[in-house]
Design an enzyme around this catalytic site. Structure first.
Site, mmCIF file in Angstrom:
data_model
loop_
_atom_site.group_PDB
_atom_site.id
_atom_site.type_symbol
_atom_site.label_atom_id
_atom_site.label_comp_id
_atom_site.label_asym_id
_atom_site.label_seq_id
_atom_site.Cartn_x
_atom_site.Cartn_y
_atom_site.Cartn_z
ATOM 1 N N CYS A 49 -0.113 1.147 -5.497
ATOM 2 C CA CYS A 49 -0.864 1.757 -4.398
ATOM 3 C C CYS A 49 -0.084 1.587 -3.089
ATOM 4 O O CYS A 49 0.935 0.892 -3.046
ATOM 5 C CB CYS A 49 -2.246 1.121 -4.279
ATOM 6 S SG CYS A 49 -2.220 -0.568 -3.612
ATOM 7 N N CYS A 55 0.281 -2.205 -1.976
ATOM 8 C CA CYS A 55 1.285 -2.943 -2.752
ATOM 9 C C CYS A 55 2.690 -2.442 -2.430
ATOM 10 O O CYS A 55 3.644 -3.226 -2.395
ATOM 11 C CB CYS A 55 0.996 -2.829 -4.249
ATOM 12 S SG CYS A 55 -0.446 -3.804 -4.752
ATOM 13 N N HIS A 78 -4.050 -6.935 -6.350
ATOM 14 C CA HIS A 78 -3.347 -6.141 -7.359
ATOM 15 C C HIS A 78 -2.181 -6.908 -7.989
ATOM 16 O O HIS A 78 -1.653 -7.854 -7.409
ATOM 17 C CB HIS A 78 -2.834 -4.840 -6.753
ATOM 18 C CG HIS A 78 -3.918 -3.852 -6.462
ATOM 19 N ND1 HIS A 78 -3.674 -2.644 -5.863
ATOM 20 C CD2 HIS A 78 -5.252 -3.879 -6.700
ATOM 21 C CE1 HIS A 78 -4.800 -1.967 -5.741
ATOM 22 N NE2 HIS A 78 -5.778 -2.705 -6.234
ATOM 23 N N GLU A 85 0.951 -6.176 -8.515
ATOM 24 C CA GLU A 85 2.242 -6.178 -7.824
ATOM 25 C C GLU A 85 2.273 -7.217 -6.706
ATOM 26 O O GLU A 85 3.241 -7.972 -6.567
ATOM 27 C CB GLU A 85 2.545 -4.785 -7.249
ATOM 28 C CG GLU A 85 2.608 -3.689 -8.287
ATOM 29 C CD GLU A 85 1.266 -3.022 -8.589
ATOM 30 O OE1 GLU A 85 1.275 -1.929 -9.174
ATOM 31 O OE2 GLU A 85 0.204 -3.576 -8.223
#
Length: 166
Positions: free
Chosen positions: A105, A108, A79, A81
């Site tokens: 999420c 992250c 992801h 992040e």
């Protein structure tokens, strides 16, 4: 004497713009997310987008959202992040803030908390009813990480690569 421009963008608009521009690097056909980490002096110290780890070919992995778990993108994608945290310029991220197109999420959020980032600024929280995002909010709240939806005066921003526009 000429006065300065009055229509310049805010810091939030600028850094969210960098996150959104980073998202344009994603090869994901359905979801493009970008993130930008900023220190207390408003200096960018990391940026990332959702994609496969280095060394994993974009052409050899599935981008499917449905099917058998190992035949979808989900076990393989890193992801935005997390990529921004991993791509940082080698500094301590304690006290930094992260701008992200999509609320992070739970996985992250763990990395955000562990890295010392103290504020999450997001554009969309469209999955807020999903348990992983509920868990994310709980962890961020308990860890004292501030979360806020970005507020902008503008709805869009156009970039031009024409030399005459510089």
């Amino acid at each position: 004497m000429m006065k300065k421009r009055q229509d310049y963008i805010s810091w939030d608009e600028y850094f969210m713009g960098v996150a959104l521009l980073s998202a344009k690097r994603s090869k994901d056909p359905s979801t493009q997310v970008g993130a930008c980490i900023v220190n207390q002096k408003n200096k960018i110290v990391g940026a990332g987008y959702n994609g496969l780890p280095i060394g994993c070919s974009d052409d050899e992995f599935s981008w499917d959202k449905k099917g058998e778990f190992l035949d979808t993108k989900y076990p393989y994608i890193c992801h935005a992040e997390l990529n921004a945290i991993l791509n940082n310029i080698g500094m301590d991220l304690q006290g930094c803030k992260i701008y992200t197109a999509l609320f992070p999420c739970n996985e992250c959020s763990k990395a955000i908390i562990q890295s010392g980032i103290t504020e999450v600024i997001y554009l969309s929280d469209k999955y807020e009813q999903d348990d992983i995002f509920k868990a994310s909010r709980i962890m961020l709240d308990k860890a004292g990480v501030t979360c806020r939806k970005v507020e902008t005066r503008i709805m869009s921003l156009e970039l031009s690569f024409r030399e005459t526009d510089v």
